[in-house]
Design an enzyme around this catalytic site. Sequence first.
Site, PDB file in Angstrom:
ATOM      1  CG  ASP A 127      39.021  37.824  42.769  1.00  0.00           C
ATOM      2  OD1 ASP A 127      40.455  37.603  42.822  1.00  0.00           O
ATOM      3  OD2 ASP A 127      38.296  37.839  43.643  1.00  0.00           O
TER       4      ASP A 127
ATOM      5  CG  ASP B 249      33.418  42.919  42.422  1.00  0.00           C
ATOM      6  OD1 ASP B 249      34.018  41.962  41.964  1.00  0.00           O
ATOM      7  OD2 ASP B 249      33.523  43.504  43.322  1.00  0.00           O
TER       8      ASP B 249
HETATM    9  N1  GLY Z   1      35.823  38.066  44.203  1.00  0.00           N
HETATM   10  C1  GLY Z   1      35.874  38.042  45.714  1.00  0.00           C
HETATM   11  C2  GLY Z   1      36.245  36.947  46.015  1.00  0.00           C
HETATM   12  O1  GLY Z   1      36.483  35.780  45.389  1.00  0.00           O
HETATM   13  O2  GLY Z   1      35.968  36.594  47.314  1.00  0.00           O
END
Ligand code: GLY
Length: 371
Positions: free
Chosen positions: A148, A89
């Site tokens: 993601d 992230d």
């Molecule tokens: N990256 C986590 C979400 O989209 O909840």
Amino acid sequence: MTEIVKNSLDRAVYQYRNMHKTLPDTLFPKSIDKEGKLVTNPRQWWTSGFFPGSLWYLYEYSQDESMKQIAIKRTAVLKKEQYNNMDHDIGFKMLCSYGNGIRLTKDSTTVSILIKSAESLISRFNDSTGVIKSWEEFKGYTYPVIIDNMMNLELLFWASRVSGNRKYRDIAISHADKTIENHFRKDYSSYHVLAYDSGTGEVLAKKTAQGAADESAWARGQAWGLYGYTMTYRETKDQKYLDQAKKIADFILNHPNLPEDHVPYWDFNAPDIPYTLRDASAAAIMASALIELSSYTNDKGDKYLDAAEKIIRSLSSEEYIAKAGENGNFILKHGVGHKPGNSEIDVPLSYADYYFIEALIRLKKTKKLKK
Ligand code: GLY
């Protein structure tokens, strides 16, 4: 549209000024609880870059020096995250915050923070899989990659451009290519989580974490894919990424379960449609991506821009946008964080706000709307 965009951005400025006043110095706004009280997170949580990033966009819009000072202050809290390689992230966290700051101020003193962040991110790449590992573990699998992750590649393209070192970009391209190969179904919807074998690179399982089912199309996942490939095309100008982005956009926009107002249900295959929740965060990400995509496509540009405008109209309506001073000072209502995990359901989310503001600013520039 001029009036709608202006009113929404003005509301955003109002809300986020208040948010700053009530927020502890080292924490970030995450959502609200059942009593409407602000829920915060520390810098390590994946959403921590969105509040500083939103403040930067609101400075860009308002040109207000005090907003810039707030953005600088809230961004600086993230400095130590440059070393955090415990998950993927770091791209979300650092590019939304520091990246927007550098873009707007040309301040070169923080460039090394972003380069180090890119270095932390690529420490999660391995040659056998050709992809960056998202999490340390998921349901017993030790090399999970989620759709993601396409969003974090933007940090790598940025780092190569600025440093002149191609290694970050090469890894981003490898990840994007492998994701096209493995993460998508025939209809161009995507799985949420893929489990790779770190030794052979084989895909061991295709699962979901936040979607309704392994075979469903989790709405935010589709949005991340759309945004990710649109951005990858911007950075590479390789036609295959544009084709991928268009296929994803067409999956979303032609889907029979996409509501008339274009704010998707939290999963395109949620079992109880139409009696289930919409996800404003997925809608905001889609709107922002569609505006950019429309600028690359002669054939379908109007269709994508019209769809983005429809989303922005919907999110700017009373159903979605907060009244001044309400909604815990967030901007949008009705986001869905993690429905199967029973967490953050029908609440404001900092990333819904961030991509909504980004979409508003992109639309303003694209249509050359007056202030
Ligand atoms: N990256 C986590 C979400 O989209 O909840």
